[in-house]
Scaffold this motif. Structure first.
Motif: not given
Length: 340
Positions: A61-65, A101-107, A306-308, A327-329
């Motif tokens: 989720a952080a990487a998506m952001q 909501a807590d995870v993807y709300g920031p997007l 990962g994701f698309l 490491d989140g990269m």
């Protein structure tokens, strides 16, 4: 439940299950209208099998952001298994807050949500037998506009550039006979969903048509292709009805997106489904296994989260695969442009 016991239990329950026939009642044509300000461009982030509540889900989720901040995202897609091991039965469950909501709300973008087999758990987590789990998610969409799911089956036009068609495949590949006999493969609900998808695709004037469902048509992951899921013996388990449903989209839809296998895979049009690209994005919360199948893929990544990310214009559809390191990269590992 241990997987070796599934064929035996499936045989026993199938023997007791009544045959269902009767008139087919049409499904309502539910529509979620998304307003995007640039009618000539749409950026979409695509996740699947994300609802684990683990560090992997948080990291992806952080990487998506990060990607959305750099390249923009207008819409998100959640391809099912939005909750593990089983979906909540009520819209006020705290799981909606902690896993979404807590995870993807920031997007701050709407997500087109698809039900998966874990969301529709009945006897055990992931059996796909109880649609009440999906109906709780439909109810939650009325509480949180970021969670877009007006029904288990719906469409979402975006201007005239694209249209998304969401189907519920869980009753069509459940490990056990589903709770509602009318929703078993070949029954009235299955036939109604097929009729809806065929008509919706036929009526669409969108430049790009994309079908969303949890179970894959093609996959080299551990679950495999529709019609041979998990090497199980019964047609209702192995996805014969999923194959038949998706077959209606072949040559009509430009792209078919699914999850279920916890991998990232992209397939050019296959002989069984000419004219339609297919992709699996099921690595946003759980990773496991390695390549099992031998189908030719243009891109495939296993045991890596990962994701698309999609970029649509009137002339081009770009598909990118992003891998998230420990490491989140986040790194773009593959890209494909489809021209129209």
């Amino acid at each position: 439940m241990p997987r070796p016991l599934l064929p035996l239990l499936g045989l026993l329950l199938t023997a007791c299950a009544p045959a269902i026939s009767g008139p087919v009642q049409p499904l309502p044509d539910l529509t979620a209208t998304l307003t995007i300000y640039d009618p000539q461009r749409l950026r979409v982030v695509v996740m699947g099998d994300q609802g684990t509540g683990t560090e992997v889900q948080q990291r992806v989720a952080a990487a998506m952001q990060t990607v959305c901040a750099a390249q923009a995202c207008d819409v998100g897609i959640g391809l099912g298994d939005n909750f593990y091991p089983a979906g909540p039965r009520a819209a006020d469950s705290p799981l909606f807050k902690t896993r979404f909501a807590d995870v993807y709300g920031p997007l701050n973008i709407p997500f087109l949500m698809v039900p998966g087999n874990h969301d529709e758990s009945g006897l055990f987590g992931g059996d796909g037998t109880d649609a009440r789990g999906a109906e709780a998610q439909v109810a939650y969409s009325k509480l949180n506009p970021q969670w877009v799911m007006p029904g288990r089956t719906y469409r979402a036009p975006v201007n005239t550039l694209a249209e998304f068609f969401v189907v519920d495949t869980s009753p069509l590949a459940a490990y056990l006979p589903v709770r509602r006999a009318s929703e078993r493969p070949g029954g009235p609900w299955d036939l109604a969903q097929r009729a809806w998808l065929s008509q919706a695709l036929g009526n669409s004037t969108a430049r790009w048509k994309i079908v969303l469902g949890h179970h894959p048509l093609f996959s080299n992951g551990k679950h495999g292709d529709a019609e041979s899921y998990d090497g199980l013996p019964f047609a209702f388990q192995r996805g014969d009805a999923v194959r038949d449903l998706y077959g209606l989209a072949c040559g009509k839809a430009d792209l078919l997106l699914s999850g279920h296998d916890h991998a990232l895979e992209v397939f050019a049009p296959q002989s069984e489904c000419p004219g339609t690209w297919t992709a699996v994005s099921g690595a946003a919360g759980k990773i496991e296994g390695s390549k099992v199948g031998i189908r030719a893929a243009v891109a495939e990544f296993y045991d890596q989260p990962g994701f698309l990310w999609l970029d649509l214009t009137p002339q081009m559809l770009t598909i990118r695969v992003y891998i998230v390191a420990a490491d989140g990269m986040v790194n773009m590992s593959w890209s494909q442009v489809i021209q129209k």
